[in-house]
Design an enzyme around this catalytic site. Structure first.
Site, PDB file in Angstrom:
ATOM      1  N   GLY A  40      36.102  35.966  41.867  1.00 13.39           N
ATOM      2  CA  GLY A  40      35.009  36.897  42.131  1.00 13.39           C
ATOM      3  C   GLY A  40      35.099  37.650  43.441  1.00 13.39           C
ATOM      4  O   GLY A  40      34.194  38.404  43.775  1.00 13.39           O
TER       5      GLY A  40
ATOM      6  N   LYS B 299      41.038  26.716  28.212  1.00 13.54           N
ATOM      7  CA  LYS B 299      41.367  27.003  29.605  1.00 13.54           C
ATOM      8  C   LYS B 299      40.777  25.906  30.486  1.00 13.54           C
ATOM      9  O   LYS B 299      39.574  25.662  30.467  1.00 13.54           O
ATOM     10  CB  LYS B 299      40.816  28.365  30.040  1.00 13.54           C
ATOM     11  CG  LYS B 299      41.140  28.685  31.498  1.00 13.54           C
ATOM     12  CD  LYS B 299      40.369  29.887  31.999  1.00 13.54           C
ATOM     13  CE  LYS B 299      40.461  29.952  33.517  1.00 13.54           C
ATOM     14  NZ  LYS B 299      39.564  30.968  34.091  1.00 13.54           N
TER      15      LYS B 299
ATOM     16  N   ASN C  77      37.126  39.243  34.965  1.00 14.80           N
ATOM     17  CA  ASN C  77      35.706  39.179  34.628  1.00 14.80           C
ATOM     18  C   ASN C  77      34.869  39.989  35.608  1.00 14.80           C
ATOM     19  O   ASN C  77      34.352  41.053  35.287  1.00 14.80           O
ATOM     20  CB  ASN C  77      35.242  37.730  34.578  1.00 14.80           C
ATOM     21  CG  ASN C  77      33.822  37.561  34.046  1.00 14.80           C
ATOM     22  OD1 ASN C  77      33.307  36.463  33.935  1.00 14.80           O
ATOM     23  ND2 ASN C  77      33.135  38.643  33.699  1.00 14.80           N
ATOM     24  N   THR C  78      34.744  39.504  36.851  1.00 14.18           N
ATOM     25  CA  THR C  78      33.827  40.111  37.809  1.00 14.18           C
ATOM     26  C   THR C  78      34.119  41.585  38.067  1.00 14.18           C
ATOM     27  O   THR C  78      33.192  42.400  38.166  1.00 14.18           O
ATOM     28  CB  THR C  78      33.861  39.340  39.145  1.00 14.18           C
ATOM     29  OG1 THR C  78      33.652  37.955  38.886  1.00 14.18           O
ATOM     30  CG2 THR C  78      32.796  39.837  40.086  1.00 14.18           C
TER      31      THR C  78
ATOM     32  N   ALA D 115      41.797  35.472  38.474  1.00 15.63           N
ATOM     33  CA  ALA D 115      40.900  35.466  39.643  1.00 15.63           C
ATOM     34  C   ALA D 115      41.395  36.375  40.749  1.00 15.63           C
ATOM     35  O   ALA D 115      42.574  36.355  41.122  1.00 15.63           O
ATOM     36  CB  ALA D 115      40.689  34.065  40.199  1.00 15.63           C
ATOM     37  N   GLY D 116      40.471  37.175  41.259  1.00 10.41           N
ATOM     38  CA  GLY D 116      40.735  37.993  42.433  1.00 10.41           C
ATOM     39  C   GLY D 116      41.030  39.449  42.163  1.00 10.41           C
ATOM     40  O   GLY D 116      41.024  40.271  43.086  1.00 10.41           O
TER      41      GLY D 116
END
Length: 257
Positions: free
Chosen positions: A161, A100, A209-210, A187-188
């Site tokens: 995040g 990635k 992830n976050t 993301a997001g």
């Protein structure tokens, strides 16, 4: 649905949820969350891997790379030179060729530097890498990445995040409709409903992830995201009803008492 695989390079993933391995309180929690998520693939920030202190635990002690696919990424790289060096190191360390690419352009927003990203993708493809590319939600740039050989396009929904979901659904839809390679929202994502929306838009997967690692209960949130991705995918495949401007009675009009 049993044969509805996500195909990236030589890999066939049963799960369309890819999970990051950062931000958890420890590797035990990471492993439990990954298991609850049902993910076949996890991202690993190469620049943050411990290769110096032999006394400290390493991720591979908790997640067997023979049972789950490791996706090395270039998190924390702000220029092409650092990103290329990081992924070449990953190839030397573990033989990884599916990677990635993430080249950031701004430390506050963590938006990608698309010029550096495009140039890096060209180099990596020439060197035999299969590149999954983190990018902006610009349909034109996303298509350019595909044209130079990206194996998957990974547009952000909102800043890394931030948990703000997908404010620009139109652009994500345009990227998906214009792409012949997998499109994975990266993301997001903040909630299970965000993950479902991404899948209902037709995206091939989501990377989270976050939203999992920083939930009050990461294990439960991981399971929630797994179910949301499955539900969103099924909803997309089923085909939504046609939008109407006015009400339409569910009951038949004939034979009224």
């Amino acid at each position: 649905m049993q044969k509805d695989y996500l195909k990236i390079g030589k890999y066939k993933l049963r799960s369309r949820l890819i999970v990051g391995t950062g931000k958890y309180k420890d590797f035990k929690e990471t492993a439990k969350a990954i298991k609850a998520s049902g993910a076949d693939m996890v991202t690993v920030a190469v620049r943050r891997v411990n290769i110096i202190d032999k006394k400290k635990p390493v991720l591979m002690d908790y997640l067997d790379p023979k049972k789950i696919i490791y996706l090395p990424n270039t998190a924390g790289c702000f220029n092409s030179e650092d990103a290329l060096r990081t992924l070449r190191l990953a190839r030397e360390m573990g033989g990884w060729k599916l990677v990635k690419l993430e080249v950031l352009g701004d430390k506050k927003t963590l938006y990608p530097n698309m010029i550096e990203t495009l140039n890096s993708t060209k180099v990596l493809v020439r060197e035999g890498f299969q590149v999954m590319v983190y990018c902006s939600d610009d349909p034109i740039m996303a298509k350019k990445l595909e044209d130079v050989g990206a194996s998957a396009i990974m547009p952000l929904a909102s800043p890394i995040g931030s948990g703000r979901g997908i404010p620009n659904k139109l652009n994500i839809s345009l990227i998906k409709n214009n792409s012949k390679v997998p499109v994975i929202v990266d993301a997001g994502i903040g909630t299970a409903s965000d993950a479902s929306i991404a899948m209902e838009l037709g995206c091939d997967g989501v990377l989270i992830n976050t939203a999992i690692a920083k939930a009050r209960n990461p294990i439960l949130m991981a399971e929630s995201m797994k179910n949301a991705v499955v539900a969103g995918r099924k909803s997309y495949l089923a085909g939504r009803m046609v939008l109407q401007n006015y009400g339409s009675a569910s009951s038949p009009k004939k034979g009224l008492i």
